[in-house]
Design an enzyme around this catalytic site. Structure first.
Site, PDB file in Angstrom:
ATOM      1  N   LYS A   1      -1.232   0.551  -5.564  1.00 38.00           N
ATOM      2  CA  LYS A   1      -0.984   1.369  -4.229  1.00 38.00           C
ATOM      3  C   LYS A   1       1.274   2.007  -4.532  1.00 38.00           C
ATOM      4  CE  LYS A   1      -3.104  -2.089  -1.308  1.00 38.00           C
ATOM      5  NZ  LYS A   1      -4.038  -2.399  -2.429  1.00 38.00           N
TER       6      LYS A   1
HETATM    7  C1  PLP Z   1      -4.829  -2.248  -1.884  1.00 33.84           C
HETATM    8  C2  PLP Z   1      -6.206  -2.391  -2.965  1.00 33.84           C
HETATM    9  C3  PLP Z   1      -7.792  -1.570  -2.968  1.00 33.84           C
HETATM   10  C4  PLP Z   1      -8.040  -0.844  -2.083  1.00 33.84           C
HETATM   11  O1  PLP Z   1      -6.754  -0.328  -1.578  1.00 33.84           O
HETATM   12  P1  PLP Z   1      -8.061   0.547   0.113  1.00 33.84           P
HETATM   13  O2  PLP Z   1      -6.736   1.641   0.233  1.00 33.84           O
HETATM   14  O3  PLP Z   1      -7.783  -0.856   1.051  1.00 33.84           O
HETATM   15  O4  PLP Z   1      -9.772   0.500   0.348  1.00 33.84           O
HETATM   16  C5  PLP Z   1      -8.039  -1.940  -4.362  1.00 33.84           C
HETATM   17  N1  PLP Z   1      -7.961  -2.416  -5.348  1.00 33.84           N
HETATM   18  C6  PLP Z   1      -6.622  -3.212  -5.298  1.00 33.84           C
HETATM   19  C7  PLP Z   1      -5.912  -3.330  -6.930  1.00 33.84           C
HETATM   20  C8  PLP Z   1      -5.911  -3.537  -4.292  1.00 33.84           C
HETATM   21  O5  PLP Z   1      -4.414  -3.616  -4.545  1.00 33.84           O
END
Ligand code: PLP
Length: 494
Positions: free
Chosen positions: A134
């Site tokens: 993220k």
């Molecule tokens: C947010 C997140 C996901 C999922 O990603 P999306 O964009 O919501 O599909 C997967 N793994 C981790 C570690 C995350 O923080």
């Protein structure tokens, strides 16, 4: 570039005069409840692919993002991406991160066509400050927010609720940014000591941690109640940085290009070779960016969607039925960032699947918003799915443990639980004709308990985070009360 809403009225003007990038940057949903998408996807041909192949991450980010953003002067956008994508911000000290590389690719099996080996690799996306992918988009968002707010002489108070990853990523992106305050609610004493320390040890004056006596759902309900109080929301300029934010999706498109170039021979590579990407998925934000890269012309042969036990999306891609779950049906798993009941970005893909017809989206989502499901199995849309390259699979706790163990034994590599879900499904669906690139979404240090369960030992931590639990913490603890949170914002929101 102009933007439209998936529901067709946002605002109800010809699309040629719809909002631009900076107009939708600070908002969430379009006024009609839909999600923003560009009016058309910019197209990238062979000539650009050849040029882009040799660019640094920051320059590639500029090349991609300038196709979506034409209301920030070029020199300013270049400065913003240069400030964001630095080895310092994305260099958490991991041994494998090569000097200056923001998203290194690590081969588990190199492509070897004569022996039928297509290639299997992991694209490292977790080298940012909170050790999760993220940060790739959120760090840019922090710089974009600061820039646009300064230009307009405005301020924003970001209000959110978190059970872990999103809240810390937002706080590390917004800390010290002028014009931005963050009020982040978390469930008191329900996060791991590491997660608490990551957020509460921030001493920046513009970051406010609020621990609510209750569960995550209580915290989220408070955020909804405050945001639904329109007078309060306007008076205190309340905003959000949730996963439907278009700028986050756009920033994520960049690493699909970077990963593609790395997997197809680097600087001297082949721009015709197809590549598959396997994506650990929850709210469909990460893989939505892959879909957009593919629509722009990047040769992505397959987009492999991986879920955990919360398999609402796997069910859709197998059957055509999209059935959001209720809270009781949503399991708490060992890949918690994928524990979703519905996928907030999914509407963006369905909009493209149904030929960008907002009337169809309004019909489908009037049911979804009322708690029902929809079924495309008897429609022509289902047969169009292969045109978009999607395939899917699911992974369970036992799969996760086995994949973590096997990857460690065979490659000496520690992967986290979410990446393990992606690797498990990606390995099952790979083919000899193209490399499979699994997107790494977090580092194992964030999920110590499951790593100990799988391997009998703690994963290493980047040096900068050693002993973070011992730092002084800054957090206000309060009852799960809408009024208490409002009063806190009133006192601190200037
Ligand atoms: C947010 C997140 C996901 C999922 O990603 P999306 O964009 O919501 O599909 C997967 N793994 C981790 C570690 C995350 O923080």
């Amino acid at each position: 570039m102009r933007y439209l809403s998936t529901r067709g009225h946002a605002p109800d003007t010809p699309v040629s005069s719809g909002p631009g990038f900076t107009e939708i940057l600070l908002g969430g949903l379009a006024p009609d409840g839909g999600l923003y998408l560009p009016v058309t996807y910019p197209q990238v041909g062979q000539a650009e692919l050849a040029q882009w192949r040799t660019l640094s991450y920051a320059d590639l980010a500029y090349a991609v993002l300038s196709r979506f953003i034409d209301d920030i002067p070029a020199a300013d956008l270049q400065t913003l991406v240069n400030r964001t994508y630095t080895a310092k911000i994305y260099g958490n000290g991991r041994v494998s991160a090569e000097a200056g590389e923001i998203t290194p690719l690590r081969w588990l099996a190199r492509p070897d066509p004569p022996s039928g080996e297509g290639g299997l690799a992991i694209l490292e996306l977790s080298n940012g400050p909170t050790l999760a992918f993220k940060d790739m988009a959120m760090q840019l968002l922090g710089n974009l927010f600061e820039y646009v707010l300064a230009r307009r002489g405005e301020e924003i108070n970001i209000l959110g609720a978190t059970s872990g990853d999103t809240g810390s990523s937002a706080e590390y992106a917004m800390r010290g940014k002028r014009g931005v305050r963050v009020f982040m609610l978390s469930p008191h004493e329900r996060m791991s000591a590491f997660q608490r320390a990551q957020m509460y040890s921030l001493q920046d004056a513009n970051i406010y941690n609020i621990a609510v006596r209750g569960m995550f759902d209580n915290a989220q309900d408070i955020v909804k109640a405050v945001s639904n109080d329109l007078a309060f929301k306007t008076r205190y300029k309340i905003g959000a940085v949730n996963s439907i934010n278009w700028a986050r999706i756009a920033a994520q498109v960049v690493y699909y290009f970077k990963g593609y170039f790395a997997a197809t021979g680097g600087v001297q590579g082949d721009n015709e070779q197809q590549v598959a990407f396997a994506v650990p998925s929850g709210n469909f934000g990460n893989i939505c960016a892959g879909h957009i890269a593919r629509m722009m012309g990047l040769p992505i042969g397959r987009l492999v969607l991986a879920t955990n036990e919360n398999d609402v999306l796997d069910e859709f891609f197998r059957t055509g039925v999209y059935r959001p779950r209720n809270t009781a049906e949503t399991a708490a798993t060992s890949s918690p960032s994928m524990d979703i009941s519905k996928a907030s970005n999914f509407e963006r893909f369905i909009f493209d699947l149904v030929g960008r017809d907002p009337a169809v989206i309004r019909r489908l989502w009037s049911g979804i918003d009322a708690g029902r499901s929809f079924d495309l199995s008897a429609t022509p849309y289902l047969a169009r799915l292969p045109e978009f390259g999607f395939v899917s699979g699911r992974s369970t706790h036992a799969d996760r443990l086995a994949t973590i163990r096997r990857t460690y034994q065979q490659h000496g590599l520690l992967i986290d639980t979410h990446t393990a879900d992606g690797l498990k499904v990606g390995s099952e669906l790979r083919t000899p004709d193209m490399p499979m690139v699994v997107l790494e979404t977090a580092l194992p240090a964030k999920f110590e308990a499951t790593m100990i369960e799988a391997l009998g030992r703690k994963p290493e931590r980047p040096a900068a985070l050693e002993g973070i639990e011992n730092l002084p913490q800054r957090v206000a603890v309060m009852d799960a009360s809408v009024d208490a949170v409002k009063q806190f914002i009133e006192r601190h929101a200037g």
